[in-house]
Design an enzyme around this catalytic site. Structure first.
Site, mmCIF file in Angstrom:
data_model
loop_
_atom_site.group_PDB
_atom_site.id
_atom_site.type_symbol
_atom_site.label_atom_id
_atom_site.label_comp_id
_atom_site.label_asym_id
_atom_site.label_seq_id
_atom_site.Cartn_x
_atom_site.Cartn_y
_atom_site.Cartn_z
ATOM 1 N N TYR A 48 0.632 -1.228 -0.197
ATOM 2 C CA TYR A 48 0.050 0.083 0.092
ATOM 3 C C TYR A 48 0.789 1.384 -0.070
ATOM 4 O O TYR A 48 2.020 1.387 0.447
ATOM 5 C CB TYR A 48 -1.000 -0.108 1.224
ATOM 6 C CG TYR A 48 -0.364 0.419 2.520
ATOM 7 C CD1 TYR A 48 -0.199 1.706 3.089
ATOM 8 C CD2 TYR A 48 0.057 -0.652 3.583
ATOM 9 C CE1 TYR A 48 0.121 1.989 4.366
ATOM 10 C CE2 TYR A 48 0.545 -0.471 4.485
ATOM 11 C CZ TYR A 48 0.704 0.784 5.096
ATOM 12 O OH TYR A 48 1.119 1.073 6.327
ATOM 13 N N CYS A 49 0.031 2.368 -0.564
ATOM 14 C CA CYS A 49 0.938 3.612 -0.549
ATOM 15 C C CYS A 49 -0.259 4.619 -0.055
ATOM 16 O O CYS A 49 -1.065 4.015 0.767
ATOM 17 C CB CYS A 49 1.363 4.018 -1.865
ATOM 18 S SG CYS A 49 0.039 4.111 -3.100
ATOM 19 N N PHE A 50 -0.144 5.872 -0.206
ATOM 20 C CA PHE A 50 -1.205 6.745 0.477
ATOM 21 C C PHE A 50 -2.519 6.423 -0.082
ATOM 22 O O PHE A 50 -3.358 6.367 0.573
ATOM 23 C CB PHE A 50 -0.697 8.065 0.354
ATOM 24 C CG PHE A 50 -1.496 9.129 1.089
ATOM 25 C CD1 PHE A 50 -1.649 8.977 2.361
ATOM 26 C CD2 PHE A 50 -2.289 9.947 0.351
ATOM 27 C CE1 PHE A 50 -2.566 9.968 3.058
ATOM 28 C CE2 PHE A 50 -3.248 10.912 1.052
ATOM 29 C CZ PHE A 50 -3.309 10.830 2.530
ATOM 30 N N TYR A 56 -3.593 3.664 1.971
ATOM 31 C CA TYR A 56 -3.404 4.091 3.737
ATOM 32 C C TYR A 56 -4.622 4.671 3.982
ATOM 33 O O TYR A 56 -5.393 4.630 4.846
ATOM 34 C CB TYR A 56 -2.119 4.974 4.018
ATOM 35 C CG TYR A 56 -2.205 5.597 5.277
ATOM 36 C CD1 TYR A 56 -2.050 5.063 6.433
ATOM 37 C CD2 TYR A 56 -2.745 7.088 5.163
ATOM 38 C CE1 TYR A 56 -2.027 5.747 7.615
ATOM 39 C CE2 TYR A 56 -2.811 7.525 6.600
ATOM 40 C CZ TYR A 56 -2.235 6.994 7.712
ATOM 41 O OH TYR A 56 -2.566 7.637 8.940
#
EC number: 2.9.1.3
Length: 371
Positions: free
Chosen positions: A96-98, A125
């Site tokens: 995952y990233c933002f 996120y």
């Protein structure tokens, strides 16, 4: 890239403690992440800042091009090795990233090209964080909350260890909730505090629990702030009051905040380095009450504390601490508690000694199980 797998089953991620690889920059991870996440960023803080500046000045295409320049060649190979190594240890980890956008898509593609295909979390996120905030809000609104209260030093935290339906807010905050509540090792970020609390409530509600007991807290537990919906629910919840004589409470405080806490400082820092830190902790905690105590009372208490610390340093005994502890209870904590309790007497549903309160909680739990 669009055909690579996505997952949006956020409840299952947290219920099963699915490992997560956090691809955001270190500064983002530090502000808040999830208990089962490992920080393995696509970009450093500086690289991310450069890309962000480029995006503002020259647009998305130029920013993407700069990102590939910064994380290319040997840098890309090194970071890819790190992700692959982590996936060998945790082959079921998710990415995952933002927002679930370019960063996690890019890493997912690079891993796929290296022969390893792992899903990324849809929405990243931001979506997981929103899910946990919603979890807290629903728990605050839908669950039955009871608050255990009592004068300072009543041993409420220890009592809750024997209450099946207890939620340890101070444990999540790594703080005991008073001026003297600071623990060695510091506190989590407020986001991490909320995330861990939300995950616990999610798991317990999934197992069928819907009634919880918490210790009476102010909105702030050290630097950690209780979510507004939960704090509001606690302010309206039924109260169970535990009655403990002052002499027993003073002894409990000596045990918890002097004897046991000194052992924690000693274990963490060693005796030589830990002693001045421990002495400063007590002195500073009392100093934070100076405005409320007044100069004269603070000086008197501080003198008693320094005498007790000197004796502890010389002989290892901690009994002298009872003098300032008892005086602080008499002058400050007990009057404050009695005033506060007077404003919420109508919420009291049970009052008694420790064992009577524990029996009450056990009976309440048994009744709900049968109902």
């Amino acid at each position: 890239m669009s055909q690579l797998p996505l997952t949006s089953d956020l409840a299952r991620i947290f219920l099963d403690d699915v490992p997560l690889i956090d691809l955001r920059a270190p500064i983002e991870f530090k502000e808040g992440a999830f208990p089962c996440s490992t920080s393995l960023p696509l970009m450093t803080d500086d690289e991310r800042a450069q890309v962000g500046t480029c995006f503002k000045q020259r647009g998305q295409a130029a920013a993407i091009e700069l990102g590939h320049q910064l994380v290319g060649g040997a840098v890309r190979a090194e970071r890819l090795d790190g992700w692959l190594a982590q996936l060998r240890k945790q082959p079921d980890a998710l990415l995952y990233c933002f927002r679930g956008g370019l960063r996690s898509q890019t890493v997912q593609l690079w891993l796929h090209e290296a022969g390893v295909t792992r899903p990324r979390v849809a929405g990243g996120y931001k979506e997981m964080r929103r899910f946990l905030i919603d979890t807290l809000d629903k728990a605050a609104a839908e669950c039955h909350w009871t608050v255990l209260t009592g004068m300072t030093g009543s041993g409420k935290t220890h009592m809750l260890e024997h209450v099946t339906q207890a939620v340890d807010l101070e444990g999540h905050a790594h703080h005991r909730g008073s001026s003297f509540g600071q623990l060695p090792g510091g506190q989590p970020s407020n986001i991490n505090f909320e995330n861990k609390l939300a995950i616990e409530l999610l798991k317990r509600r999934h197992q069928g629990e819907h009634a919880f007991v918490v210790e009476d807290e102010s909105r702030l537990i050290g630097r950690c702030c209780l979510p507004n919906p939960l704090f509001d629910a606690m302010c309206e919840a039924p109260l169970v009051v535990v009655d403990v004589p002052q002499s027993e409470r003073a002894e409990q405080i000596r045990q918890d905040y002097v004897h046991d806490l000194w052992l924690r400082y000693q274990a963490m820092f060693g005796a030589e380095e830990g002693w001045p830190l421990f002495a400063a902790y007590l002195t500073d905690a009392l100093a934070r009450l100076k405005r409320r105590l007044g100069d004269q009372a603070h000086r008197e208490l501080d003198q008693l504390m320094q005498i007790a610390l000197a004796e502890q340093a010389n002989s290892g005994t901690t009994e002298r601490h009872l003098a300032w502890i008892t005086l602080l209870l008499t002058r400050y904590y007990d009057p404050m508690y009695l005033y506060q309790l007077g404003n919420k007497r109508e919420r009291i549903v049970f009052r008694g000694e420790k064992q009577a309160c524990l029996d009450f909680f056990a009976e309440q739990h048994a009744a709900r199980q049968q109902g």
